[in-house]
Design a protein around this motif. Structure first.
Motif, PDB file in Angstrom:
ATOM      1  N   GLN A   1     -47.661 -26.969 -28.582  1.00 45.67           N
ATOM      2  CA  GLN A   1     -46.733 -26.026 -29.030  1.00 45.67           C
ATOM      3  C   GLN A   1     -47.318 -24.862 -29.697  1.00 45.67           C
ATOM      4  O   GLN A   1     -47.282 -23.694 -29.474  1.00 45.67           O
ATOM      5  N   ALA A   2     -48.236 -25.341 -30.818  1.00 47.88           N
ATOM      6  CA  ALA A   2     -49.174 -24.376 -31.288  1.00 47.88           C
ATOM      7  C   ALA A   2     -50.117 -23.303 -30.552  1.00 47.88           C
ATOM      8  O   ALA A   2     -50.161 -22.298 -30.765  1.00 47.88           O
ATOM      9  N   SER A   3     -50.372 -23.865 -29.529  1.00 50.77           N
ATOM     10  CA  SER A   3     -51.294 -23.324 -28.331  1.00 50.77           C
ATOM     11  C   SER A   3     -50.748 -22.517 -27.483  1.00 50.77           C
ATOM     12  O   SER A   3     -51.189 -21.207 -27.573  1.00 50.77           O
ATOM     13  N   VAL A   4     -49.461 -22.771 -27.196  1.00 47.81           N
ATOM     14  CA  VAL A   4     -48.734 -21.866 -26.566  1.00 47.81           C
ATOM     15  C   VAL A   4     -48.303 -20.659 -27.471  1.00 47.81           C
ATOM     16  O   VAL A   4     -48.212 -19.319 -26.910  1.00 47.81           O
ATOM     17  N   ALA A   5     -47.925 -20.893 -28.764  1.00 42.87           N
ATOM     18  CA  ALA A   5     -47.480 -19.842 -29.599  1.00 42.87           C
ATOM     19  C   ALA A   5     -48.741 -19.039 -29.786  1.00 42.87           C
ATOM     20  O   ALA A   5     -48.473 -17.648 -29.889  1.00 42.87           O
ATOM     21  N   ALA A   6     -49.834 -19.425 -29.805  1.00 46.18           N
ATOM     22  CA  ALA A   6     -50.999 -18.593 -29.990  1.00 46.18           C
ATOM     23  C   ALA A   6     -51.238 -17.486 -28.772  1.00 46.18           C
ATOM     24  O   ALA A   6     -51.653 -16.573 -28.679  1.00 46.18           O
ATOM     25  N   GLY A   7     -51.060 -18.123 -27.517  1.00 45.84           N
ATOM     26  CA  GLY A   7     -51.028 -17.276 -26.324  1.00 45.84           C
ATOM     27  C   GLY A   7     -50.008 -16.306 -26.267  1.00 45.84           C
ATOM     28  O   GLY A   7     -50.335 -15.102 -25.795  1.00 45.84           O
ATOM     29  N   LEU A   8     -48.793 -16.646 -26.950  1.00 43.41           N
ATOM     30  CA  LEU A   8     -47.663 -16.025 -26.641  1.00 43.41           C
ATOM     31  C   LEU A   8     -47.910 -14.717 -27.700  1.00 43.41           C
ATOM     32  O   LEU A   8     -47.171 -13.601 -27.407  1.00 43.41           O
ATOM     33  N   ALA A   9     -48.524 -15.052 -28.723  1.00 44.28           N
ATOM     34  CA  ALA A   9     -48.678 -13.834 -29.614  1.00 44.28           C
ATOM     35  C   ALA A   9     -49.659 -12.617 -28.853  1.00 44.28           C
ATOM     36  O   ALA A   9     -49.605 -11.532 -29.587  1.00 44.28           O
ATOM     37  N   LEU A  10     -50.094 -13.076 -27.843  1.00 47.31           N
ATOM     38  CA  LEU A  10     -51.079 -11.983 -27.333  1.00 47.31           C
ATOM     39  C   LEU A  10     -50.322 -11.133 -26.288  1.00 47.31           C
ATOM     40  O   LEU A  10     -50.901 -10.430 -25.477  1.00 47.31           O
ATOM     41  N   ALA A  11     -49.059 -11.719 -25.753  1.00 49.48           N
ATOM     42  CA  ALA A  11     -48.349 -10.808 -24.913  1.00 49.48           C
ATOM     43  C   ALA A  11     -48.011  -9.400 -25.194  1.00 49.48           C
ATOM     44  O   ALA A  11     -47.821  -9.074 -26.485  1.00 49.48           O
ATOM     45  N   SER A  12     -48.081  -8.401 -24.208  1.00 47.85           N
ATOM     46  CA  SER A  12     -47.840  -7.180 -24.545  1.00 47.85           C
ATOM     47  C   SER A  12     -46.450  -6.905 -24.428  1.00 47.85           C
ATOM     48  O   SER A  12     -45.690  -7.781 -23.717  1.00 47.85           O
TER      49      SER A  12
END
Length: 238
Positions: free
Chosen positions: A85-96
């Motif tokens: 869950q934390a990993s997906v959140a980290a990736g989601l934070a980079l969405a444009s």
């Protein structure tokens, strides 16, 4: 508007019994994460990719993906978190801001067919805010509860109404952001992280729809799974 795929590759893969992260374990000469990235790119519906890497391996993952001629889309690599869950959140934070559709895919499912990726994205763009691929459950499933040194069977669900869920799971970006924001607060309060992004959406009371999955999108967990994946590749390339 564009589609971002978050490729989770930060898991340890301890059940494989290897001394390197699962995503870097090789399948027929190439790491699992590279197989997965190639198939996401080959779908033609993914515009950019964010990969969550194990601690200290951002550079390794970046070099691996940036130099592959079959991954001709934008790639960013970021540190993963202590949980999926934390990993997906980290990736989601980079969405444009242009990324109105977000896919979440596990590197442990390296042979996902490109047409399955297309099916998920098409369903999201068709108006469904959360979409998961699934396949029918073939085994009889029992519900149980603890009963001394064994378990007591309490029920047998109708398996015709059960599905085994795969990835990539697809979401309208705003819905996934909201689900993760709420899920992060719940994880802190209950000390329980989600293993499935669709579950975070369900917890909001929002609908999740399903499209047909594919047997080839199975998850690599054990050495036997690697062996089966190699056989699938051999059949595909024959």
């Amino acid at each position: 508007m564009t589609t971002l795929a978050i490729l989770t590759a930060a898991g340890s893969g301890s059940r494989l019994g290897r001394d390197l992260p699962k995503a870097l374990v090789e399948l027929d000469g190439f790491p699992l994460v590279l197989h997965a990235a190639r198939r996401l790119a080959a779908s033609g519906v993914v515009d950019s990719l964010v990969v969550t890497a194990p601690d200290g391996l951002v550079g390794v993952m970046t070099d691996l993906l940036a130099n592959d001629p079959q991954v001709q889309i934008s790639v960013q690599v970021t540190d993963g978190g202590p949980t999926r869950q934390a990993s997906v959140a980290a990736g989601l934070a980079l969405a444009s801001r242009r990324d109105n559709v977000v896919l979440v895919h596990d590197a442990a499912r390296p042979l996902v067919p490109p047409d399955l990726v297309q099916r998920v994205v098409g369903a999201v763009r068709g108006g469904h805010g959360a979409v998961v691929p699934g396949v029918p459950v073939t085994d009889t499933v029992k519900q149980v509860r603890p009963d001394g040194d064994a378990e007591l069977v309490t029920g047998t669900p109708d398996r015709s109404m059960l599905r085994a869920v795969q990835t990539p799971q697809g979401f309208a970006r705003d819905l996934l952001v909201r689900a993760h924001r709420t899920g992060a607060r719940r994880a802190v309060a209950e000390h329980l992280a989600a293993t499935d992004d669709a579950g975070l959406v369900e917890a909001l009371g929002e609908p999740v729809h399903m499209v047909a999955g594919d047997a080839a999108a199975f998850k690599i967990t054990t050495e036997r799974d690697l062996w089966l994946a190699s056989l699938v590749l051999q059949e595909t390339n024959a």
